[in-house]
Write a protein that holds these residues in place. Structure first.
Motif, short mmCIF file in Angstrom:
data_model
loop_
_atom_site.label_atom_id
_atom_site.label_comp_id
_atom_site.label_asym_id
_atom_site.label_seq_id
_atom_site.Cartn_x
_atom_site.Cartn_y
_atom_site.Cartn_z
N GLU A 1 10.56 6.75 -14.97
CA GLU A 1 10.10 5.43 -15.43
C GLU A 1 8.58 5.37 -15.60
N THR A 2 7.87 6.23 -14.87
CA THR A 2 6.40 6.21 -14.96
C THR A 2 5.89 7.53 -15.53
N ALA A 3 6.73 8.17 -16.39
CA ALA A 3 6.44 9.53 -16.87
C ALA A 3 5.04 9.67 -17.47
N GLN B 1 13.85 9.04 -10.48
CA GLN B 1 13.90 7.80 -11.27
C GLN B 1 12.48 7.26 -11.48
N VAL B 2 11.67 7.23 -10.40
CA VAL B 2 10.30 6.71 -10.54
C VAL B 2 9.50 7.64 -11.48
N ALA B 3 9.67 8.95 -11.33
CA ALA B 3 8.93 9.89 -12.21
C ALA B 3 9.31 9.65 -13.67
N GLN C 1 0.84 -1.20 0.00
CA GLN C 1 0.00 0.00 0.00
C GLN C 1 0.87 1.25 0.00
N ASN C 2 0.26 2.37 -0.33
CA ASN C 2 0.95 3.65 -0.20
C ASN C 2 0.85 4.13 1.23
N GLY C 3 1.79 5.01 1.60
CA GLY C 3 1.69 5.67 2.90
C GLY C 3 2.33 4.86 4.01
N VAL D 1 9.17 9.35 -2.38
CA VAL D 1 8.78 9.34 -3.80
C VAL D 1 7.32 9.79 -3.94
N ASN D 2 6.44 9.18 -3.15
CA ASN D 2 5.02 9.53 -3.23
C ASN D 2 4.76 10.97 -2.76
N ALA D 3 5.53 11.42 -1.74
CA ALA D 3 5.35 12.80 -1.25
C ALA D 3 5.70 13.79 -2.35
N GLY D 4 6.68 13.43 -3.19
CA GLY D 4 7.08 14.32 -4.28
C GLY D 4 6.14 14.28 -5.47
N ILE D 5 5.63 13.09 -5.80
CA ILE D 5 4.88 12.94 -7.06
C ILE D 5 3.36 13.10 -6.90
N ASN D 6 2.78 12.43 -5.88
CA ASN D 6 1.33 12.24 -5.89
C ASN D 6 0.51 13.53 -5.80
N ALA D 7 0.75 14.32 -4.73
CA ALA D 7 -0.07 15.52 -4.55
C ALA D 7 0.21 16.54 -5.66
N ASN E 1 2.43 7.94 -16.74
CA ASN E 1 1.38 7.37 -15.88
C ASN E 1 0.64 8.43 -15.09
N THR E 2 -0.58 8.06 -14.71
CA THR E 2 -1.40 8.89 -13.86
C THR E 2 -1.19 8.40 -12.43
N SER E 3 -0.70 9.27 -11.53
CA SER E 3 -0.45 8.81 -10.15
C SER E 3 -1.77 8.37 -9.51
N SER E 4 -1.65 7.55 -8.46
CA SER E 4 -2.87 7.05 -7.82
C SER E 4 -3.68 8.22 -7.22
N MET E 5 -2.98 9.26 -6.74
CA MET E 5 -3.75 10.38 -6.16
C MET E 5 -4.49 11.17 -7.25
N THR F 1 6.68 -2.61 -1.14
CA THR F 1 6.46 -1.41 -1.96
C THR F 1 6.31 -1.89 -3.40
N ALA F 2 5.51 -1.16 -4.17
CA ALA F 2 5.35 -1.53 -5.58
C ALA F 2 5.40 -0.26 -6.41
N SER F 3 6.21 -0.27 -7.46
CA SER F 3 6.28 0.94 -8.30
C SER F 3 5.74 0.67 -9.71
N GLU G 1 11.79 5.67 1.79
CA GLU G 1 12.18 6.10 0.45
C GLU G 1 10.94 6.17 -0.46
N LYS G 2 10.08 5.16 -0.33
CA LYS G 2 8.84 5.15 -1.14
C LYS G 2 7.95 6.33 -0.73
N LEU G 3 7.91 6.62 0.60
CA LEU G 3 7.12 7.76 1.06
C LEU G 3 7.66 9.05 0.44
N GLN H 1 0.63 14.21 -15.62
CA GLN H 1 1.15 12.85 -15.49
C GLN H 1 2.44 12.90 -14.67
N ASN H 2 2.91 11.74 -14.22
CA ASN H 2 4.05 11.71 -13.31
C ASN H 2 5.29 12.43 -13.85
N GLY H 3 5.52 12.35 -15.18
CA GLY H 3 6.72 12.94 -15.76
C GLY H 3 6.80 14.45 -15.57
O1 KPL Z 1 3.05 4.83 -6.19
C1 KPL Z 1 2.74 5.59 -7.09
C2 KPL Z 1 1.37 6.13 -7.07
O2 KPL Z 1 0.88 6.60 -8.09
O3 KPL Z 1 0.77 6.07 -5.99
C3 KPL Z 1 3.75 6.00 -8.13
C4 KPL Z 1 5.05 5.28 -7.86
C5 KPL Z 1 3.96 7.49 -8.07
C6 KPL Z 1 3.39 5.56 -9.53
O4 KPL Z 1 2.40 6.31 -10.11
#
Ligand code: KPL
Length: 299
Positions: A241-243, A237-239, A96-98, A181-187, A245-249, A117-119, A177-179, A195-197
């Motif tokens: 690789e998943t450029a 790196q995650v941003a 899960q996230n968080g 990543v998510n703190a930087g990308i999701n919100a 993609n639509t983040s879960s948030m 963790t799953a990316s 580390e995953k937190l 998109q993530n990129g």
């Molecule tokens: O975990 C993710 C999420 O969207 O919640 C990432 C790694 C940012 C992939 O989109």
């Protein structure tokens, strides 16, 4: 291995479909998805492919399996633990996230609790159809760190299904580390409708980097060795690789659903307060997403 995937949303369905290629899988999910899977099976497309026929149910009570993989949203973890406690499992893996999910599961369950963790990028296109939009990695291990026989077995089960899998004996650091990543990308992607990129480009990049740096600082206050440099490298790196993609948030915002802000940026704010640290970027992102949730009546 007998596996229950508890929470067949996007990631749960992707993982469930991959695991069902090699294992006896039961998915616990919403009625429309369960009906579609019972009628036509579960289809995984995109960068991973599988047509599988796992068992599917809306009722998670009284299930028994060697492993339960928990993929519900972080705010549903306590309810998931209560339901899982009515059944019997050797091991329970939080994917899960968080933060804080493993503590919640461990306090309600007898089973060995593993952190993961799953990316992978995943989108549930329609009931019964999930798409892999980015191949990532699954990391599993004992949630308090150290080697674990249960984690080795679960790692083997995932790897044999074609999922990129690593077994780690330093899950607390991996989770922080995953937190970060998510703190930087999701919100940032949810609020800027990107998109993530996009977090690799100015001006979103400044925001994402600041949120990630603040998270790494709080991790260090908690005794976890996570440098700003490593956290930023992981986020970018995650941003990358998943450029596309639509983040879960962002998916939650697009669907007018409650987000996981409390367990991501909100968690950073709460832990920072304990240590007397300022985390202005996480605080602002949390305030904005919570304001959006209140406006939509989903909190
Ligand atoms: O975990 C993710 C999420 O969207 O919640 C990432 C790694 C940012 C992939 O989109």
């Amino acid at each position: 291995m007998d596996i229950v995937v508890f929470g067949a949303g996007s990631l749960g369905s992707l993982v469930g479909a991959a695991l069902a290629r090699e294992h006896a899988v039961t998915l616990v999910g919403r009625a429309d998805h369960v009906d579609a899977i019972r009628e036509n099976g579960l289809s995984l497309g995109g960068e991973l492919e599988a047509e599988v026929e796992p068992r599917a149910t809306t009722d998670g009570e009284g299930l028994a399996a060697e492993l339960a993989v928990v993929t519900v949203k972080s705010f549903d973890t306590a309810a998931a633990a209560e339901t899982l406690a009515t059944g019997s499992f050797d091991a329970v893996l939080s994917l899960q996230n968080g933060m804080g999910n493993e503590e919640t599961l461990a306090s309600g369950l007898e089973a060995a609790v593993l952190a993961g963790t799953a990316s992978y990028g995943a989108i549930l296109r329609k009931p019964g159809v999930v798409e892999c939009t980015g191949v990532g990695e699954v990391v599993v291990g004992d949630w308090r760190g150290g080697r674990s026989r249960a984690a080795e077995r679960v790692g083997d089960a995932f790897a044999s299904s074609g999922l990129e899998t690593t077994v780690s004996d330093e899950m607390p650091r991996r989770l922080w580390e995953k937190l970060a990543v998510n703190a930087g990308i999701n919100a940032v992607t949810a609020l800027t409708a990107t998109q993530n990129g996009a977090v690799l480009e100015t001006p979103a990049n400044d925001l994402a980097r600041a949120a990630t740096r603040e998270t790494a600082r709080v991790a260090r206050a908690e005794g976890v060795e996570l440098s700003n440099r490593d956290a930023l490298a992981a986020m970018e790196q995650v941003a990358g690789e998943t450029a596309a993609n639509t983040s879960s948030m962002r998916q939650d915002v697009l669907a007018d659903r409650r987000t996981e802000i409390d367990a991501i940026n909100g968690y950073v704010v709460d832990r920072a307060a304990e240590w007397g640290l300022e985390v202005p970027t996480n605080r602002t992102l949390t305030t904005l997403v919570r304001a959006w949730e209140r406006g939509r009546g989903c909190r």
